[in-house]
Design an enzyme around this catalytic site. Structure first.
Site, PDB file in Angstrom:
ATOM      1  CB  SER A  82      14.572  -6.599  -6.782  1.00 57.93           C
ATOM      2  OG  SER A  82      14.657  -6.100  -5.478  1.00 57.93           O
TER       3      SER A  82
ATOM      4  CD  GLU B 109      12.019  -4.793   2.655  1.00 61.95           C
ATOM      5  OE1 GLU B 109      11.906  -3.842   1.856  1.00 61.95           O
ATOM      6  OE2 GLU B 109      12.382  -5.927   2.334  1.00 61.95           O
TER       7      GLU B 109
ATOM      8  CD  GLU C 279      27.400  -0.850   0.274  1.00 61.08           C
ATOM      9  OE1 GLU C 279      26.396  -1.542  -0.032  1.00 61.08           O
ATOM     10  OE2 GLU C 279      28.408  -1.340   0.817  1.00 61.08           O
TER      11      GLU C 279
END
Ligand SMILES: Cc1cc2nc3c(=O)[nH]c(=O)nc-3n(C[C@H](O)[C@H](O)[C@H](O)COP(=O)(O)OP(=O)(O)OC[C@H]3O[C@@H](n4cnc5c(N)ncnc54)[C@H](O)[C@@H]3O)c2cc1C
Lengths: 375, 405
Positions: free
Chosen positions: B130, B246, B374
């Site tokens: 990220s 993951e 989401e």
């Protein structure tokens, strides 16, 4: 640990699915739903008898196949997916199981053989009033082998030959009886139901001939065990229904365009389908565990069955209502098939007692047992 | 269909049970430290201990520091170790996410050098994906890797939210290597040595006061070409291997709070009625148990499928999606049941060492880390159900032409 059905069981399932796709169209489901005189799809039932499905899990000595519950589970999933309007659950999961569990040698010989041979349709008559369940002492009463009283709603009673009836005996003890339905002292009146593809009747008894099933006073205990087993099989039917409803919704929304794109590409709709899928997978996984508990007669069955049942009730309601929603106005029409699943979801969820009853069982079982981890 | 241990598995379970009884610590009231950062030393010791006993990375090959067993053995281990307070999943990011990528993409010699040290936590690993401008839209990342004449790589840019970076020896880092092609096509993945001076780690304080995640800055950081994972500009495929593992790892380890809730329900009361008898509480208990049991059973189905040669797909998203939300709801409901007393965030005074107070503050992170709720739903919809993608504004554009926020 091997948490899957065997190759043979999977083959049975895909064969059953194929057969039902060909033989059980939604038009057939509607033919029962829309014709007040048809109480089941007799032709389909006949073909299922030719495939020897009713006797699948009945011991070979009574003419059955002697297979286990796992085979019944995969069949149930296929039946649920096809919305088959036949008295399979009443005959096999309910009456058949009660006979296996509590029937005398002679009762088993006579009736299980008839079920296996396709000569007997069964039903179970327990509900007398609002709030009534298998957990309350019934008002119907048997004195000197004669039954009097009534049952408010009995699925498949219009086409059944033999009913399993709950009643109190002369000592006011909760007991079970076998009642041949074709006698003048039994009045069957068809009633309207939420799911007219699974017709039902009101029954009135005026001194009808019955014979006891199992020991007097053991009625509730037997029924609870029968319902635990049936709950697992119902869960598989419900999951089958979820899968069909999800597929139906996705197929429609891929074809339907709005704002220049397929409705299935809108995130609100996609997330709806994702939630339906998650609920369906959770229900299926719990049903697998319950199937194992059922097949191996594990002490976990009451907890596992109730867990599977609650998840399946929630999942089928979700999948059937959101499938309808994804169809827009079309979903609300009689013409479209969305309401077939919506209605069936309601029928299957209340038939063995609704979600609160089973949630209560989950809580009771959880709090009664200490798992190894907590001990 | 058989849920019981085979004789071999039962024997393994008995051995594990005996070993844990001698070597693992039981929870003690008032002593529990849940802050990840503070448990680091403890975790390192625990991993070394289990590696020495042959219980590290049960389903990895022995030559990589594993035990050469199956995922089913891993399940048995988890079921047994759950009773103890050891930080048994502490290094899940390295072992669960980075390890499989090293195994998949690196040459044998590098695997043999890196993996056994990872398995025993001699080396600690982090996942540098990220960035400030790229989280859910991970392929929008900007940290650049440029190849020098020697073939080695120079890294410049910034990562964020990197869990455990302050303690890490290595990281798996995803970088941009070509801006002139579409955003998925210009990425490359590497193993980076975190101990070099040109890598700077700055802890970020979390809302629950913990400091487990970090900003990481690269200022001409160096990566030898032998540390490349996969092809040049093939980084997206490589990243998918990490992300898929993951989700599997998270499904197996994400806490859902159910065991704590059940314990609480057995003990406490509401206005004089034991919780165990309260219909509102029983309703929730049943509802959450069904989800808890369902996630567990789906995981067993997944493991059975893997044992039969199947490849774990996006189904792993189910467990993460359910457990994160459920843990947060359980924490909230339990605090509501406690009334005003719940506001007391003092481990010594609060119920169960303040588990629910802690949980209400850390569960928001669970619903974000490893892909948000989401994004999990998008993955299920697009990868499992194969529904059409949303129209994308950046589709077909070269990365350098995509407007940023
Ligand atoms: C505790 C914790 C630990 C973490 N550890 C690591 C780590 O070790 N390594 C690492 O690389 N990263 C790590 N992360 C980062 C994590 O993966 C990201 O925070 C996450 O993917 C979301 O990205 P973002 O924060 O940029 O949010 P954004 O992407 O900006 O999202 C903001 C909101 O928009 C929604 N959204 C975005 N795109 C869509 C879409 N297409 N459809 C619908 N909604 C959308 C999101 O769901 C969210 O609600 C960690 C995060 C946390 C909280």
């Amino acid at each position: 640990m091997n948490f899957d059905f065997s190759e043979d069981q999977k083959l049975l399932q895909s064969e059953a699915q194929k057969f039902l796709q060909q033989q059980c169209s939604n038009d057939l489901v509607r033919s029962v739903m829309e014709d007040g005189e048809r109480f089941y799809a007799a032709d389909l039932w006949q073909k299922m008898i030719e495939l020897e499905w009713p006797g699948l899990a009945i011991p070979e000595q009574y003419g059955g196949h002697g297979l286990g519950y796992l085979e019944l589970c995969v069949l149930a999933q296929a039946l649920g997916g096809s919305l088959a309007p036949v008295p399979f659950s009443s005959t096999v999961y309910l009456l058949g199981e009660a006979l296996k569990m509590a029937g005398s040698k002679q009762q088993q010989q006579e009736h299980l053989s008839d079920i296996a041979a396709g000569k007997l349709i069964g039903c179970v008559a327990v509900t007398e009033r609002l709030g009534g369940s298998i957990h309350n002492l019934p008002d119907s009463r048997v004195i000197n082998g004669k039954l009097s009283g009534q049952k408010a709603i009995v699925t498949d009673a219009m086409c059944a030959d033999l009913a399993l009836v709950s009643a109190r005996n002369a000592n006011n003890a909760y007991s079970l009886y076998l009642l041949p339905l074709d006698q003048p002292t039994v009045t069957r009146t068809p009633v309207n139901t939420l799911d007219p593809s699974r017709p039902a009747a009101r029954l009135q008894f005026d001194g009808a001939e019955v014979e006891p099933l199992g020991a007097g006073g053991k009625g509730q205990q037997i029924l609870e065990e029968v319902y635990d087993r049936a709950a697992v099989l119902f869960a598989f039917e419900q999951v089958g229904g979820c899968q069909a409803a999800l597929q139906m919704g996705m197929a429609y929304s891929r074809e339907r365009f709005a704002f220049g794109r397929p409705v299935a590409s809108f995130q609100a709709i996609k997330h709806k389908f994702a939630d339906m899928y998650v609920a369906q997978e959770i229900a299926l996984a719990n049903a697998y565990y319950a199937a194992w508990a059922l097949a191996s007669d594990a002490p976990e069955l009451p907890l596992a069955a109730a867990t599977a049942r609650v998840s399946a009730i929630d999942a089928y309601f979700l999948c059937s209502k959101e499938n309808l929603q994804a169809h827009g106005g079309m979903g609300y029409t009689w013409e479209f098939d969305c309401h077939l699943h919506y209605r069936r979801a309601q029928h299957l969820s209340v038939h063995l007692g609704g979600a609160p009853t089973w949630k209560n069982q989950v809580a009771t079982e959880l709090l009664a047992t200490k798992t190894a981890k907590e001990a | 269909m058989d849920f019981n241990d085979t004789p071999e598995q039962a024997k393994f379970r008995a051995e594990v049970r005996a070993w844990l009884a001698d070597n693992a610590r039981l929870p003690q009231a008032g002593r529990l430290v849940r802050d990840m950062h503070l448990r680091f030393d403890e975790a390192k010791q625990w991993y070394q201990k289990k590696a020495a006993a042959g219980y590290a990375c049960l389903d990895w090959p022995k030559k990589y520091g594993g035990a050469g067993l199956t995922p089913v053995h891993k399940v048995i281990w988890s079921e047994e170790v759950e009773k103890y307070t050891e930080p048994d999943d502490y290094f899940v990011i390295g072992i669960g996410n980075c390890g499989p990528a090293v195994m998949h993409f690196m040459p044998e010699q590098r695997r043999a050098e890196l993996l056994p040290r990872m398995a025993s936590a001699q080396d600690v690993w982090c996942q540098l994906f990220s960035e400030p401008g790229a989280g859910s839209d991970l392929a929008g990342l900007r940290t650049s890797a440029r190849q020098s004449a020697s073939g080695d790589w120079l890294i410049n840019g910034q990562k964020i939210w990197t869990s455990g970076a302050q303690n890490s020896d290595y990281g798996v880092v995803l970088c941009r290597t070509d801006t002139s092609v579409s955003k998925y096509k210009g990425l490359t993945m590497f193993v980076i040595d975190m101990r070099q001076a040109s890598v700077t780690v700055k802890p970020i304080k979390q809302m629950d006061r913990g400091q487990h995640f970090n900003e990481v800055f690269f200022n001409d950081a160096h990566i030898p070409d032998e540390n490349r994972l996969g092809e040049i500009n093939g980084g997206w495929e490589a990243a998918l291997v990490v992300l898929m593992n993951e989700r599997m790892a998270i499904t197996a380890s994400v806490p859902d709070g159910f065991a704590e809730f059940l314990k609480f329900v057995r003990r406490a009361e509401l206005a004089g009625t034991p919780l165990r008898e309260h219909p509102l509480v029983r309703d929730k208990l049943a509802q959450w148990y069904c989800l808890h049991a369902g996630v567990k059973a789906s995981y067993y189905r997944l493991i059975t499928a893997v044992a039969q040669g199947g490849v774990p797909g996006a189904e792993g998203a189910i467990g993460k999606l359910i457990a994160g939300r459920m843990n947060q709801e359980i924490a909230d409901f339990s605090l509501q049941l406690m009334g005003e007393f719940a506001d007391l965030h003092e481990p010594a005074a609060a119920t169960d060492d303040g588990y629910f107070q802690d949980a209400i503050l850390y569960t928001p992170g669970i619903r974000l880390a490893g892909g948000t709720d989401e994004i999990m739903r998008n993955i299920i919809a697009e990868q499992v159900l194969r529904l059409p993608q949303e129209p994308r504004v950046d589709k077909g554009m070269a990365f350098e032409d995509i407007p940023g926020g």
